[in-house]
Design a protein around this motif. Structure first.
Motif, PDB file in Angstrom:
ATOM      1  N   ALA A  39       0.833  -1.204   0.000  1.00 17.67           N
ATOM      2  CA  ALA A  39       0.000   0.000   0.000  1.00 17.67           C
ATOM      3  C   ALA A  39       0.867   1.253   0.000  1.00 17.67           C
ATOM      4  O   ALA A  39       0.561   2.241  -0.682  1.00 17.67           O
ATOM      5  CB  ALA A  39      -0.934   0.009   1.210  1.00 17.67           C
ATOM      6  N   LYS A  42       2.254   1.701  -3.482  1.00 14.73           N
ATOM      7  CA  LYS A  42       1.220   2.177  -4.396  1.00 14.73           C
ATOM      8  C   LYS A  42       0.954   3.663  -4.184  1.00 14.73           C
ATOM      9  O   LYS A  42       0.810   4.424  -5.153  1.00 14.73           O
ATOM     10  CB  LYS A  42      -0.074   1.378  -4.197  1.00 14.73           C
ATOM     11  N   TYR A  69      -6.138   7.891  -3.874  1.00 13.32           N
ATOM     12  CA  TYR A  69      -5.559   6.826  -3.054  1.00 13.32           C
ATOM     13  C   TYR A  69      -5.032   7.398  -1.737  1.00 13.32           C
ATOM     14  O   TYR A  69      -5.250   6.826  -0.661  1.00 13.32           O
ATOM     15  CB  TYR A  69      -4.444   6.112  -3.812  1.00 13.32           C
ATOM     16  N   ALA A  72      -7.885   8.140   0.490  1.00 18.56           N
ATOM     17  CA  ALA A  72      -8.415   6.926   1.112  1.00 18.56           C
ATOM     18  C   ALA A  72      -7.575   6.527   2.324  1.00 18.56           C
ATOM     19  O   ALA A  72      -8.105   6.056   3.335  1.00 18.56           O
ATOM     20  CB  ALA A  72      -8.457   5.786   0.091  1.00 18.56           C
ATOM     21  N   GLU A  76      -9.256   6.241   6.035  1.00 22.41           N
ATOM     22  CA  GLU A  76      -9.203   4.991   6.788  1.00 22.41           C
ATOM     23  C   GLU A  76      -8.475   5.193   8.115  1.00 22.41           C
ATOM     24  O   GLU A  76      -8.809   4.560   9.119  1.00 22.41           O
ATOM     25  CB  GLU A  76      -8.530   3.902   5.934  1.00 22.41           C
ATOM     26  N   LEU A 130      -8.501  -1.177   5.335  1.00 17.11           N
ATOM     27  CA  LEU A 130      -8.840  -1.492   3.949  1.00 17.11           C
ATOM     28  C   LEU A 130      -9.116  -0.202   3.175  1.00 17.11           C
ATOM     29  O   LEU A 130     -10.142   0.456   3.378  1.00 17.11           O
ATOM     30  CB  LEU A 130     -10.070  -2.399   3.888  1.00 17.11           C
ATOM     31  N   LEU A 131      -8.217   0.145   2.286  1.00 18.67           N
ATOM     32  CA  LEU A 131      -8.381   1.392   1.528  1.00 18.67           C
ATOM     33  C   LEU A 131      -9.485   1.285   0.486  1.00 18.67           C
ATOM     34  O   LEU A 131     -10.079   2.292   0.098  1.00 18.67           O
ATOM     35  CB  LEU A 131      -7.057   1.751   0.854  1.00 18.67           C
ATOM     36  N   GLU A 132      -9.785   0.065   0.062  1.00 19.52           N
ATOM     37  CA  GLU A 132     -10.788  -0.130  -0.980  1.00 19.52           C
ATOM     38  C   GLU A 132     -12.152   0.417  -0.581  1.00 19.52           C
ATOM     39  O   GLU A 132     -12.930   0.852  -1.433  1.00 19.52           O
ATOM     40  CB  GLU A 132     -10.905  -1.614  -1.329  1.00 19.52           C
ATOM     41  N   ARG A 133     -12.457   0.394   0.717  1.00 20.52           N
ATOM     42  CA  ARG A 133     -13.781   0.852   1.157  1.00 20.52           C
ATOM     43  C   ARG A 133     -14.009   2.328   0.798  1.00 20.52           C
ATOM     44  O   ARG A 133     -15.129   2.747   0.543  1.00 20.52           O
ATOM     45  CB  ARG A 133     -13.970   0.595   2.640  1.00 20.52           C
ATOM     46  N   LEU A 135     -12.198   3.879  -1.711  1.00 20.56           N
ATOM     47  CA  LEU A 135     -11.990   4.053  -3.145  1.00 20.56           C
ATOM     48  C   LEU A 135     -13.281   3.765  -3.908  1.00 20.56           C
ATOM     49  O   LEU A 135     -13.526   4.323  -4.977  1.00 20.56           O
ATOM     50  CB  LEU A 135     -10.868   3.133  -3.632  1.00 20.56           C
ATOM     51  N   LYS A 136     -14.110   2.903  -3.330  1.00 21.34           N
ATOM     52  CA  LYS A 136     -15.370   2.541  -3.977  1.00 21.34           C
ATOM     53  C   LYS A 136     -16.503   3.498  -3.626  1.00 21.34           C
ATOM     54  O   LYS A 136     -17.430   3.693  -4.407  1.00 21.34           O
ATOM     55  CB  LYS A 136     -15.770   1.113  -3.577  1.00 21.34           C
ATOM     56  N   HIS A 137     -16.435   4.080  -2.432  1.00 22.37           N
ATOM     57  CA  HIS A 137     -17.518   4.947  -1.971  1.00 22.37           C
ATOM     58  C   HIS A 137     -16.963   6.319  -1.604  1.00 22.37           C
ATOM     59  O   HIS A 137     -15.891   6.435  -1.028  1.00 22.37           O
ATOM     60  CB  HIS A 137     -18.218   4.326  -0.754  1.00 22.37           C
TER      61      HIS A 137
END
Length: 215
Positions: A39, A42, A69, A72, A76, A130-133, A135-137
């Motif tokens: 992470a 990235k 990113y 996010a 988080e 979890l960074l995805e949470r 990135l999606k919302h």
């Protein structure tokens, strides 16, 4: 991220509180990223693609909106490690009913945003970073989305929010873009302690130790 008191010392209180909580949030963000080298890599790659890696240009505040990113990572961190875990004390100005409970007038109210950020009824895998949470919302932390209110909400929102929001993003981006970070010898990413120490602000129980190498 911290609020100040009234009177002649209000400005000094605001500056002091904002400095303490901002540095704590930055330490938590770096600790979580160093526990997840992929992470961190990235996040650095995203910065290098936008700003370059030759060192001739520093990260600017105007770059932050184009770095989802990085945003996010900050969100988080705010969720898992809110700088003021119980916010600042509030007081009910009148009797009010909330979820069939009556809060009497003049009751002191503390909002446990630390627990809210770890509530499995709100978040999936709440204990995981979890960074995805985010990135999606497009969840916001400025008081409109009540599942994430590290600064509070409404008329009593933390007055230091605009400054803290800018500084955390900019300082984190600058650290990632300007330095390569490594742990002490024989220390593995999974060895980084993420236990917290409760107080008016949420500090790491064991301070993060990391070595910066100029890129």
């Amino acid at each position: 991220m911290g609020g100040g008191g009234g009177g002649g010392g209000g400005g000094r209180d605001l500056f002091s509180a904002g400095t303490d909580t901002t540095s704590a949030t930055l330490e938590w963000a770096m600790a979580e990223l160093m526990r997840r080298p992929e992470a961190m890599a990235k996040a650095r790659n995203k910065l290098e693609k936008m700003i370059g890696r030759d060192g001739h240009r520093l990260v600017q505040e105007s770059d932050i909106p184009s770095l989802p990113y990085l945003q996010a990572v900050v969100k988080e961190t705010f969720r898992l490690h809110p700088a003021a875990p119980l916010l600042l004390p509030h007081k009910a100005e009148a009797d009010v009913e909330i979820c069939r409970f009556t809060v009497p007038k003049n009751t002191q109210v503390l909002v446990n945003v630390w627990a809210m950020g770890r509530d499995s009824n709100i978040w999936s895998n709440p204990s995981s970073f979890l960074l995805e949470r985010f990135l999606k919302h497009k969840t916001n932390f400025r008081g409109q989305d009540f599942e994430l209110i590290p600064f509070g909400a409404g008329r009593r929102v933390c007055p230091g929010m605009p400054l803290a929001s800018r500084m955390v993003h900019l300082m984190l981006a600058s650290l990632l873009h300007s330095f390569h970070w490594k742990l002490e010898e024989r220390v593995k990413p999974e060895d980084i302690d993420i236990n917290d120490k409760f107080g008016l602000s949420l500090q790491k129980a064991i301070p993060l130790k990391a070595i910066a190498i100029k890129l």
